[in-house]
Write an enzyme that holds these catalytic residues in place. Structure first.
Site, PDB file in Angstrom:
ATOM      1  N   LYS A  67       7.109  -0.277   6.513  1.00 23.06           N
ATOM      2  CA  LYS A  67       6.704   0.926   6.173  1.00 23.06           C
ATOM      3  C   LYS A  67       8.041   1.999   5.992  1.00 23.06           C
ATOM      4  O   LYS A  67       8.571   2.259   6.943  1.00 23.06           O
ATOM      5  CB  LYS A  67       5.790   1.500   7.180  1.00 23.06           C
ATOM      6  CG  LYS A  67       4.771   2.885   6.907  1.00 23.06           C
ATOM      7  CD  LYS A  67       4.211   3.218   7.926  1.00 23.06           C
ATOM      8  CE  LYS A  67       2.777   2.511   8.324  1.00 23.06           C
ATOM      9  NZ  LYS A  67       2.107   2.909   9.264  1.00 23.06           N
ATOM     10  N   GLY A  98       0.924  -1.440  -0.082  1.00 22.95           N
ATOM     11  CA  GLY A  98       0.098  -0.068  -0.198  1.00 22.95           C
ATOM     12  C   GLY A  98       0.884   1.368  -0.070  1.00 22.95           C
ATOM     13  O   GLY A  98       1.929   1.342   0.147  1.00 22.95           O
ATOM     14  N   ASP A 129      -6.747   8.794  16.746  1.00 23.66           N
ATOM     15  CA  ASP A 129      -7.148   8.439  15.317  1.00 23.66           C
ATOM     16  C   ASP A 129      -7.784   7.249  14.983  1.00 23.66           C
ATOM     17  O   ASP A 129      -7.281   6.388  14.182  1.00 23.66           O
ATOM     18  CB  ASP A 129      -5.807   8.576  14.437  1.00 23.66           C
ATOM     19  CG  ASP A 129      -6.217   9.029  12.868  1.00 23.66           C
ATOM     20  OD1 ASP A 129      -7.266   9.469  12.812  1.00 23.66           O
ATOM     21  OD2 ASP A 129      -5.240   8.816  12.139  1.00 23.66           O
ATOM     22  N   VAL A 139       4.178   0.805   2.000  1.00 24.23           N
ATOM     23  CA  VAL A 139       4.500  -0.189   2.803  1.00 24.23           C
ATOM     24  C   VAL A 139       4.847  -1.255   2.137  1.00 24.23           C
ATOM     25  O   VAL A 139       3.957  -1.667   1.064  1.00 24.23           O
ATOM     26  CB  VAL A 139       3.239  -0.373   3.774  1.00 24.23           C
ATOM     27  CG1 VAL A 139       3.276  -1.756   4.591  1.00 24.23           C
ATOM     28  CG2 VAL A 139       2.796   0.851   4.506  1.00 24.23           C
TER      29      VAL A 139
END
Length: 429
Positions: free
Chosen positions: A130, A99, A225, A106
């Protein structure tokens, strides 16, 4: 930080952006207009420090914030070299990409389970790597915050951070791989199989356990978040919270909140926090309520492709949550009526309490968790499976979502791999 996105627009001028949590397959291509935007307003301090939730005085006050060197040396995480992670990901080859987003990309990688050194593709332990984009102070600050919290917090419903790389301008994080990707992908990505009711409840319970752990810790942590793209799923659909880049130490002593710059994601952020910058654990409860609505409706928290009030899920759904006769109007059509009527109403009632405008009247996460666990009664699951089997055998399909399942769960009572999804939901800072 699980949100791979960095946006520097203020709350009032939120812009949509794409996000990349870590696990799952390649990012979905959903329109950015339908995904929530992340909002932030940043200032750059001369020296980078991040308050540690463990560094407190005997009376609960914060000590001098830890420096970057102190955080990295006390994290108990593996310090990888950049070359280690190049080898683990086959030099960050495109076919290893899981992604991408504003934060960076990532990648899928492999390391030896014992030595944690890079291993040949297909051997050893699968990990998600990441890679932070080199530019941007805020991205580095969130990277350090994630190392600080996930280097010290350990729980079955928090994604495991294995290590990091801080070499020159390179900043990377290495997580356990979450094969089922993010909840966001399962709910909203085109072509994905609809999640059955029982799985939705299981995911909600796992996520609630993670938040309860953070809120009830000796030194409280506010996640700040919470959203579908930050909930990652393992092979058994156990939920784990990822992306701790916006996490914040909770209030101490007799204080009810901490005052901070507004950060988070539009559609999920609590209204009182956006309006005042006063942050409490009840802001996480609000965000959890929005995710419950996403699980019920199959709709995004914020969807600019809708018209008027329907753009904001919480605003649109509120009038239906307390009406048993109208609740079916907001239920996810992909469930095809395969859910218990009373169970759905109980979840709707719980979501309504979580997104209440008065923060102090929202339930605690421990109360939310207890209510959800009531819905997971094995007897209810058995009845649901039996009815599903009968319908399958007779070849009938339910048309009315609210007229199935005579047996339903007891009504709850409560008091007053950072992986896939490359879509970014709006943040508020």
């Amino acid at each position: 930080m699980g949100n791979c996105l960095n946006s520097s627009s203020r709350v009032e001028n939120a812009q949509n952006s794409q996000h990349a949590s870590y696990p799952s397959k390649v990012p979905s291509k959903a329109s950015s207009s339908s995904a929530p935007s992340t909002l932030t307003a940043y200032s750059t301090p001369s020296t980078l420090t991040v308050p540690s939730y463990t560094e407190r005085t005997a009376n609960g006050g914060l000590l001098t914030p830890l420096t970057e060197g102190e955080i990295l040396s006390s994290s108990n995480l593996k310090a990888f070299t950049f070359n280690d992670l190049k080898n683990a990901t086959r030099n960050f080859r495109p076919d290893s990409l899981l992604g991408e987003g504003g934060f960076g990309c990532v990648y899928k990688g492999w390391i030896d389970e014992q030595s944690l050194t890079a291993s040949r593709p297909g051997t050893g332990m699968v990990v998600a790597v990441k890679k932070l984009k080199p530019e941007g102070f805020q991205g580095h600050k969130e990277w350090l915050t994630e190392v600080n919290y996930l280097g010290q917090l350990h729980h079955p419903n928090l994604v495991k951070l294995i290590g990091y790389c801080s070499e020159g301008d390179n900043r990377l994080l290495v997580y356990e791989f979450m094969p089922k990707g993010s909840l966001e992908n399962h709910l909203f990505r085109r072509g994905s199989q609809p999640l059955p009711w029982a799985i939705r409840i299981k995911v909600a319970i796992g996520a609630a356990r993670g938040l309860s752990f953070l809120h009830d810790a000796e030194s409280q942590v506010i996640y700040r978040d919470f959203k579908a793209s930050n909930i990652l799923l393992d092979s058994e659909f156990n939920a784990k919270l990822s992306d701790f880049g916006l996490a914040k130490a909770g209030p101490t002593g007799d204080r009810t909140h901490v005052s901070t710059q507004v950060m988070g994601t539009h559609g999920y952020a609590a209204p009182e926090y956006i309006a005042t910058g006063r942050l409490s654990a009840k802001a996480d409860v609000y965000s959890f309520g929005v995710v419950l609505l996403e699980l019920l409706s199959g709709r995004r928290a914020l969807d600019k492709t809708k018209v008027g009030i329907e753009q904001n899920l919480a605003d649109w759904a509120k009038p239906y949550l307390g009406d048993k006769r109208k609740l079916y109007r907001i239920m996810d059509s992909r469930l095809e009526g395969q859910y218990p009527k009373k169970g759905a109403h109980a979840v709707a009632n719980l979501a309504s309490q979580c997104i209440g405008s008065e923060a102090k009247l929202r339930p605690r996460m421990s109360e939310v968790l207890a209510a959800l666990e009531e819905l997971q009664d094995p007897r209810n699951a058995a009845v649901m499976q039996s009815q599903a089997d009968k319908r399958k055998a007779s070849g009938t399909t339910s048309r009315s979502p609210m007229r199935r399942h005579r047996t339903s769960p007891r009504r709850p009572t409560i008091g007053g791999s950072p992986l896939p999804s490359c879509q970014r939901s709006p943040r508020v800072h």
